[in-house]
Scaffold this active site. Structure first.
Site, PDB file in Angstrom:
ATOM      1  N   GLY A  62       9.786  13.435   7.306  1.00  0.00           N
ATOM      2  CA  GLY A  62       9.444  12.700   8.512  1.00  0.00           C
ATOM      3  C   GLY A  62       7.726  12.297   7.805  1.00  0.00           C
ATOM      4  N   GLU A  92      15.412  15.032   3.757  1.00  0.00           N
ATOM      5  CA  GLU A  92      15.720  14.254   3.663  1.00  0.00           C
ATOM      6  C   GLU A  92      14.306  13.139   4.035  1.00  0.00           C
ATOM      7  OE1 GLU A  92      17.913  15.253   7.662  1.00  0.00           O
ATOM      8  OE2 GLU A  92      18.660  16.324   6.623  1.00  0.00           O
ATOM      9  N   PRO A  93      13.835  13.468   3.109  1.00  0.00           N
ATOM     10  CA  PRO A  93      12.333  11.804   3.397  1.00  0.00           C
ATOM     11  C   PRO A  93      13.433  10.175   2.999  1.00  0.00           C
ATOM     12  CG  PRO A  93      12.895  12.418   0.375  1.00  0.00           C
ATOM     13  CD  PRO A  93      13.798  13.655   1.199  1.00  0.00           C
ATOM     14  N   GLY A  94      12.850   9.503   3.710  1.00  0.00           N
ATOM     15  CA  GLY A  94      13.074   8.258   4.131  1.00  0.00           C
ATOM     16  C   GLY A  94      12.373   7.230   3.261  1.00  0.00           C
ATOM     17  N   ARG A  95      11.422   7.183   4.322  1.00  0.00           N
ATOM     18  CA  ARG A  95      10.581   6.185   4.234  1.00  0.00           C
ATOM     19  C   ARG A  95       9.356   6.499   3.080  1.00  0.00           C
ATOM     20  NH1 ARG A  95       7.920   5.006   8.968  1.00  0.00           N
ATOM     21  NH2 ARG A  95       8.684   5.987  10.616  1.00  0.00           N
ATOM     22  N   TYR A 146       6.156  -0.701  18.365  1.00  0.00           N
ATOM     23  CA  TYR A 146       6.369   0.668  17.996  1.00  0.00           C
ATOM     24  C   TYR A 146       4.502   0.586  17.473  1.00  0.00           C
ATOM     25  CZ  TYR A 146      10.229   3.268  16.616  1.00  0.00           C
ATOM     26  OH  TYR A 146      11.232   2.317  15.202  1.00  0.00           O
ATOM     27  N   CYS A 184      10.009 -16.700  20.391  1.00  0.00           N
ATOM     28  CA  CYS A 184       9.901 -17.635  21.767  1.00  0.00           C
ATOM     29  C   CYS A 184       9.147 -16.077  22.840  1.00  0.00           C
ATOM     30  CB  CYS A 184      10.631 -18.333  22.718  1.00  0.00           C
ATOM     31  SG  CYS A 184      10.494 -19.588  22.201  1.00  0.00           S
ATOM     32  N   GLU A 185       8.790 -15.595  22.373  1.00  0.00           N
ATOM     33  CA  GLU A 185       8.156 -13.830  22.709  1.00  0.00           C
ATOM     34  C   GLU A 185       6.693 -13.543  22.424  1.00  0.00           C
ATOM     35  OE1 GLU A 185      10.046 -11.393  24.575  1.00  0.00           O
ATOM     36  OE2 GLU A 185      12.365 -12.586  24.136  1.00  0.00           O
ATOM     37  N   TYR A 191      12.437   0.977   7.495  1.00  0.00           N
ATOM     38  CA  TYR A 191      12.621   0.224   8.853  1.00  0.00           C
ATOM     39  C   TYR A 191      12.360  -1.850   9.049  1.00  0.00           C
ATOM     40  CZ  TYR A 191      13.045   5.090   9.108  1.00  0.00           C
ATOM     41  OH  TYR A 191      13.452   6.221   9.034  1.00  0.00           O
TER      42      TYR A 191
END
Length: 421
Positions: A239, A275-278, A318, A344-345, A373
């Site tokens: 986190g 548990e680091p990811g980012r 986000y 097309c959004e 991500y």
């Protein structure tokens, strides 16, 4: 710190010009830096060097085999949330004894597979999961080492969609019922209670929520030990955030985080799992895109890129900020642009009113902090091929996931027999 910088007016990744890779690979593409991955791992592991400590990379942040193996070769374990992620980690060389299995919906098949591998720990998130794990383990003649993921009801003060430690979130068991649930687990066959787990959210930019949660968990461990449980593993989750905006808020350093961990829960004598990811992969990657058109609107200018929301969904999902820079520097005064993609959004927008040096069709831009991500959340919406991923190591690079052809994508569809008549 990352290894994406400028020299002679051009953006480099380690020893290679970004434009050189773009010419060979085509745009858009993801580009990762080995030196940055290794440095980030070492900064975190060095901060905990004097502890019984295991860093388990949160595979969900970036599941590419080359990325996982780069970290595994440094000594990283893996935090996984599916059988697929576990298979990726194992194939990349992560030892089963370094794998923790998280996630709220582990199926019978996934549990059986994990039990067959002999992983370090199941992070159990509910009582029904506990009962099912006991049944599967017993039927296989195995014993599942577990920790319960505790929901400490702490506000992580992050984006609502990535906050996971409040009472209303779907994750974990209530801390107020933990002693009762641990007592039940201790009586079940095929279960070995060994730890406590928590994870309160992602992209935290201050230590206070962590500290509040860790104090609560520390007291719980003392209570559980008083109840007769042998708690030897404390999984603190991940986190810790990264700086997405150069001039924005600076999250705490891993060293500061480690010092807080030692101060708050170091006296418990547990093996600490992080548990680091980012934090490991976020700033180790960029998304490189090409300007297709510069469009003059009624009262604004648009930079229309060949990358889209299906390639990097974070800004659309986000409202996330990614710094966007020209790959070739310019002395021209910045101008405000809406930076958009071809899907097309209206939501296919990376930035609104972003000041950037004037560009023209064919110019390259890099979206920073795209290693986490990014590619892992991509899709083929609008039948757009997934973009390739490239890993740079010094003065060389390799394509670690190629761009599929249209035949590859469309060929996955199956026409039923009655439509062939």
């Amino acid at each position: 710190m990352d290894h994406f910088g400028f020299a002679q007016g051009e953006m480099y990744v380690e020893g290679l010009r970004v434009s050189e890779i773009a010419e060979a690979v085509g745009t858009p593409f993801y580009c990762y830096s080995t030196e940055t991955l290794v440095r980030h791992y070492k900064v975190f592991s060095d901060a905990f060097a004097q502890n019984d400590f295991l860093l388990c990379y949160a595979v969900k942040a970036n599941t590419n085999q080359a990325v996982i193996k780069t970290l595994a070769d440094q000594g990283a374990g893996a935090d996984v949330v599916s059988e697929g992620e576990m298979r990726r980690a194992l194939l990349a060389g992560v030892s089963p004894e370094k794998i923790v299995y998280s996630g709220v919906a582990k199926t019978e098949g996934e549990m059986a597979f994990a039990l067959g591998q002999g992983i370090l720990q199941f992070n159990v998130e509910s009582e029904p999961e506990l009962e099912q794990l006991s049944r599967i383990a017993t039927s296989l003649g195995k014993v599942a080492a577990i920790a319960f993921r505790i929901n400490p009801d702490v506000d992580a003060r992050t984006h609502a969609k990535i906050s996971t430690g409040k009472a209303e979130n779907k994750f974990g068991v209530p801390w107020t019922r933990a002693r009762e649930i641990y007592a039940r687990a201790a009586k079940l066959p095929g279960i070995k209670v060994q730890g406590v787990d928590l994870h309160i959210g992602s992209q935290l930019t201050e230590l206070a929520p962590f500290e509040e949660a860790f104090h609560r968990i520390g007291q719980l461990i003392e209570d559980l030990r008083a109840d007769g449980h042998e708690i030897s593993v404390l999984d603190l989750g991940g986190g810790l955030g990264i700086p997405y905006e150069q001039a924005g808020e600076q999250p705490p350093l891993p060293l500061d985080y480690a010092e807080m961990v030692k101060r708050v829960v170091g006296h418990l004598g547990c093996k600490i799992v992080i548990e680091p990811g980012r934090l490991l992969v976020g700033n180790a990657g960029i998304l490189v895109s090409k300007v297709i058109y510069v469009k003059e609107g009624e009262n604004r200018k648009f930079l229309i890129l060949d990358a889209a929301m299906n390639d990097l969904i974070r800004p659309s999902m986000y409202d996330a900020y990614h710094e966007i820079v020209p790959v070739v520097e310019s002395d021209a005064a910045p101008e405000p642009y809406d930076i958009v993609g071809p899907v097309c959004e209206t939501g296919d927008t990376f930035a609104r009113g972003r000041d950037i040096a004037p560009l023209k069709g064919g110019d390259l831009v890099a979206m920073r902090s795209a290693g986490a991500y990014g590619a892992v959340m991509a899709s083929t919406y609008n039948t757009r091929p997934l973009v390739p991923e490239v890993l740079v190591n010094g003065a060389e690079y390799a394509i670690i996931r190629p761009r599929p052809s249209y035949d590859d994508i469309i060929g996955l569809d199956q026409i039923p027999a009655w439509l062939k008549e």
